[in-house]
Write a protein that holds these residues in place. Structure first.
Motif, PDB file in Angstrom:
ATOM      1  N   ARG A   4      39.276 -18.529  10.743  1.00  0.00           N
ATOM      2  CA  ARG A   4      39.958 -19.012   9.744  1.00  0.00           C
ATOM      3  C   ARG A   4      41.566 -19.135   9.767  1.00  0.00           C
ATOM      4  O   ARG A   4      42.073 -18.079  10.951  1.00  0.00           O
ATOM      5  CB  ARG A   4      39.764 -17.619   9.153  1.00  0.00           C
ATOM      6  CG  ARG A   4      38.208 -18.070   7.927  1.00  0.00           C
ATOM      7  CD  ARG A   4      38.058 -16.137   7.102  1.00  0.00           C
ATOM      8  NE  ARG A   4      37.986 -14.852   8.130  1.00  0.00           N
ATOM      9  CZ  ARG A   4      38.640 -13.774   6.641  1.00  0.00           C
ATOM     10  NH1 ARG A   4      39.121 -14.038   5.877  1.00  0.00           N
ATOM     11  NH2 ARG A   4      38.964 -13.322   7.761  1.00  0.00           N
ATOM     12  N   PHE A   5      42.414 -19.551   8.940  1.00  0.00           N
ATOM     13  CA  PHE A   5      43.497 -19.468   9.251  1.00  0.00           C
ATOM     14  C   PHE A   5      44.412 -18.648   7.535  1.00  0.00           C
ATOM     15  O   PHE A   5      43.992 -19.210   6.695  1.00  0.00           O
ATOM     16  CB  PHE A   5      44.047 -20.651   8.958  1.00  0.00           C
ATOM     17  CG  PHE A   5      43.988 -21.794  10.163  1.00  0.00           C
ATOM     18  CD1 PHE A   5      43.476 -21.935  10.532  1.00  0.00           C
ATOM     19  CD2 PHE A   5      45.567 -22.356  10.669  1.00  0.00           C
ATOM     20  CE1 PHE A   5      42.704 -22.611  12.159  1.00  0.00           C
ATOM     21  CE2 PHE A   5      45.073 -23.481  11.879  1.00  0.00           C
ATOM     22  CZ  PHE A   5      44.089 -22.926  12.367  1.00  0.00           C
ATOM     23  N   GLU A   6      45.085 -17.857   7.540  1.00  0.00           N
ATOM     24  CA  GLU A   6      45.467 -17.624   7.190  1.00  0.00           C
ATOM     25  C   GLU A   6      47.162 -17.421   6.615  1.00  0.00           C
ATOM     26  O   GLU A   6      47.169 -16.609   7.362  1.00  0.00           O
ATOM     27  CB  GLU A   6      45.656 -15.594   6.995  1.00  0.00           C
ATOM     28  CG  GLU A   6      43.715 -15.538   6.355  1.00  0.00           C
ATOM     29  CD  GLU A   6      43.705 -14.507   6.272  1.00  0.00           C
ATOM     30  OE1 GLU A   6      44.398 -12.753   6.447  1.00  0.00           O
ATOM     31  OE2 GLU A   6      42.120 -13.456   6.231  1.00  0.00           O
ATOM     32  N   GLN A   7      47.547 -17.728   5.902  1.00  0.00           N
ATOM     33  CA  GLN A   7      49.506 -18.170   5.485  1.00  0.00           C
ATOM     34  C   GLN A   7      50.186 -18.534   7.417  1.00  0.00           C
ATOM     35  O   GLN A   7      50.893 -18.674   7.683  1.00  0.00           O
ATOM     36  CB  GLN A   7      49.563 -16.881   5.372  1.00  0.00           C
ATOM     37  CG  GLN A   7      49.609 -16.809   4.279  1.00  0.00           C
ATOM     38  CD  GLN A   7      49.805 -15.349   3.200  1.00  0.00           C
ATOM     39  OE1 GLN A   7      50.048 -13.459   3.807  1.00  0.00           O
ATOM     40  NE2 GLN A   7      50.771 -15.373   1.838  1.00  0.00           N
ATOM     41  N   VAL A   8      49.115 -19.947   7.697  1.00  0.00           N
ATOM     42  CA  VAL A   8      50.011 -19.987   9.111  1.00  0.00           C
ATOM     43  C   VAL A   8      50.931 -20.799   8.666  1.00  0.00           C
ATOM     44  O   VAL A   8      50.815 -22.317   8.395  1.00  0.00           O
ATOM     45  CB  VAL A   8      48.535 -20.942   9.525  1.00  0.00           C
ATOM     46  CG1 VAL A   8      49.297 -21.183  11.444  1.00  0.00           C
ATOM     47  CG2 VAL A   8      47.644 -19.760  10.046  1.00  0.00           C
TER      48      VAL A   8
END
Length: 288
Positions: A4-8
């Motif tokens: 998962r990517f969060e606000q990358v």
């Protein structure tokens, strides 16, 4: 193992005159067992995103979660090696990375670097060579005596010998002829189907996306502009053409039939789906 990517965000050479931002506020999920395609033009951020998948680079902002590991801008590089065993990356033209004297030694190099015994390394080399469609007679040969397609298979066997949970493929069929491309993509599909391996495919070939992927991420200038199933992404043919992304061959042909008055319940994306729809129409007595 989900990724998962969060606000990358990611910026090359930050706080220098050469600073260049490559990714902007990415939020995405690659689910365990999925077959995800990442598409976009050169410069869209595909390669930069790819390098985050096994922590070759760290986000400048935000967080990347690889299984139970969270990668932050301040994460210590010394603790990232185990991730590279779980997520294997096959770079474009992987045969350029071959260097050992024999095929066996090249395939076993990665596992031995992680501490497996010589005996286990040889076992893995034999197993993975078979998995990529080459027999044991190749083990003692120099990789540099092989054809280009055979060299690529050996390089891929070296990545598979690490027994990754996720296999990332960066334009894996570049430079191959149509038959070689078909064989290579079939091999990856077999790994996905029979071993449950999560596949991430970076490609510009929309037919491969339509034929194999169940999830598509479209990048443009470092941002996600579409994210969904192939059906949802490819249904908007006008948008695809506007973005100059290309259209699957079957969908393009179906669009021409629609212009002549034929209708489809859902736009066929593959040759098989198009053939099924045409057969139904023929059986119904429709004059094509």
């Amino acid at each position: 193992m989900d990724i998962r990517f969060e606000q990358v965000d990611f910026t090359y050479q930050p706080n220098t005159p050469f600073e260049q931002r490559a990714l902007f506020d990415l939020n995405l999920m690659i689910k365990e067992g999925s077959y995800t395609a990442i598409v976009g033009h050169t410069g869209s951020g595909k390669s930069t995103l790819l390098q985050h998948l096994n922590a070759l680079v760290k986000p400048t902002k935000g967080k990347v979660m690889i299984g139970d590991r969270t990668i932050l801008p301040e994460t210590n590089n010394k603790n990232l090696k185990p991730i590279r065993k779980k997520v294997g990356i096959v770079f474009q033209f992987p045969e350029a990375q071959l260097f050992e004297e024999t095929v066996e030694r090249d395939i076993a190099f990665g596992p031995k670097n992680f501490g497996v015994s010589d005996e286990e390394g040889k076992r893995l080399a034999k197993e993975m060579l078979t998995l990529v469609g080459l027999d044991e007679s190749y083990l003692a040969r120099s990789p540099f005596e092989l054809s280009g397609g055979q060299m690529r298979r050996v390089a891929i066997a070296g990545v598979l010998a690490m027994e990754p949970e996720v296999l990332v493929l960066d334009e894996p069929t570049a430079g191959l002829d149509p038959q070689g491309r078909k064989e290579m993509m079939g091999m990856f599909q077999k790994l996905h189907d029979e071993r449950g391996m999560t596949i991430v495919l970076v490609t510009h070939l929309m037919d491969d996306v339509a034929n194999y992927a169940d999830h598509v991420i479209v990048l443009e200038k470092g941002k996600i502009v579409k994210d969904g199933t192939p059906q949802s992404v490819f249904e908007d043919i006008d948008w695809l053409k506007e973005k100059q992304l290309g259209v699957p061959t079957a969908a393009n042909f179906a669009e021409k039939l629609i212009a002549k008055g034929m209708s489809f319940d859902t736009l066929p994306l593959t040759a098989e789906a198009l053939a099924d729809d045409l057969l139904k129409e023929l059986k119904a007595g429709v004059d094509l």
